[in-house]
Design an enzyme around this catalytic site. Sequence first.
Site, PDB file in Angstrom:
ATOM      1  N   PHE A   1      -3.989   4.258  -5.901  1.00  0.00           N
ATOM      2  CA  PHE A   1      -3.326   3.343  -7.123  1.00  0.00           C
ATOM      3  C   PHE A   1      -4.184   1.900  -7.082  1.00  0.00           C
ATOM      4  CE2 PHE A   1      -0.680  -0.033  -8.620  1.00  0.00           C
ATOM      5  CZ  PHE A   1      -0.446   0.500  -9.961  1.00  0.00           C
TER       6      PHE A   1
ATOM      7  N   GLY B   1       0.894  -1.248  -0.100  1.00  0.00           N
ATOM      8  CA  GLY B   1      -0.017  -0.090   0.069  1.00  0.00           C
ATOM      9  C   GLY B   1       0.803   1.334  -0.213  1.00  0.00           C
ATOM     10  N   LEU B   2       0.511   2.351   0.397  1.00  0.00           N
ATOM     11  CA  LEU B   2       1.063   3.530   0.735  1.00  0.00           C
ATOM     12  C   LEU B   2       1.349   4.355  -0.645  1.00  0.00           C
ATOM     13  CD1 LEU B   2       3.571   3.071   3.865  1.00  0.00           C
ATOM     14  CD2 LEU B   2       1.103   4.067   3.805  1.00  0.00           C
ATOM     15  N   CYS B   3       0.401   4.080  -1.571  1.00  0.00           N
ATOM     16  CA  CYS B   3       0.509   4.594  -2.943  1.00  0.00           C
ATOM     17  C   CYS B   3      -0.553   5.240  -3.317  1.00  0.00           C
ATOM     18  CB  CYS B   3       1.026   3.422  -3.810  1.00  0.00           C
ATOM     19  SG  CYS B   3       0.027   2.003  -3.758  1.00  0.00           S
ATOM     20  N   GLY B   4      -1.491   5.927  -2.297  1.00  0.00           N
ATOM     21  CA  GLY B   4      -2.480   6.805  -2.567  1.00  0.00           C
ATOM     22  C   GLY B   4      -3.640   5.753  -3.080  1.00  0.00           C
TER      23      GLY B   4
END
Length: 290
Positions: A92, A87-90
């Site tokens: 996406f 995760g941690l990719c908005g």
Amino acid sequence: MANLKEVKERITSVVSTQQITKAMKMVSAAKLRRAQDKIVQMRPYSQKLTQILNNVSAASDGAADIVFAEKREVRNVLIIPVTSDKGLCGAFNSNVIKGVNLAIAGQFAGKDITILPIGKKAFESFKKRGFNMVADYSQLFHDLTFGNARNAAEYAMNAFIAGEYDQVVLVFNEFQNVATQVVKVEQFLPMANDDSDDEKTPDTDYILEPSRKYIIEELVPTSLKIQFYKAVLESNAGEHGARMTAMDKATDNAGELLKELRLMYNRTRQAAITNEILEIVSGANALEDS
């Protein structure tokens, strides 16, 4: 008002978070350069191969005898969502899952849906919701090579030929730049000729050696595997771009929060000093009065 200890602990926590987001941004930037180079090199090859296939098909008997172009009544659909493992990719991953949900509720409403997830996030999301799953290739990004992507593509191609699925669809993020990824819902099987291709020359007289049948049998599967691998590379580059952007914004937000916390710390400290002075003055006045 919060005491000094609480504010100081929050400042320490935000500083640690900011260091992590900075590091993640730098790692994503390094990975993005490699992923971007791969997809930039792949696109011209994929486009030219597809153009050649369309030209050969249009200049001869069309796609009538190509098994991967066989169109039939759509009852069973294989959807291949391509997400990331982390995760941690908005937005996406959520954008891909949303694209699949819209397709299922729209053009594939009432169809028998099977999901072949690429990426841990897609696997977890659709497993939780009880979809029919083909989970053999969900960890493709653990070792992203053409050989592993080819295995997943061959599964879909063989299942289509066997009649298990009447249509196969890819849903992925197309990489445009660091800050922009566009969700694509792309038909993988049956093959669809692109009639809008201006470079296609159906009137060209081709001389095919050793034979048209042999070339079609070799060219079509290769083209499909390249198309599949290209979609995976697009998603891979888009993931690193999205994470780099998300971590950059998170770092900036942490900086803004630090400004507010340090201002709060100084105000709290000033208020504590003022209270101590008032207590000392009050104590001194009390002694004088006594």
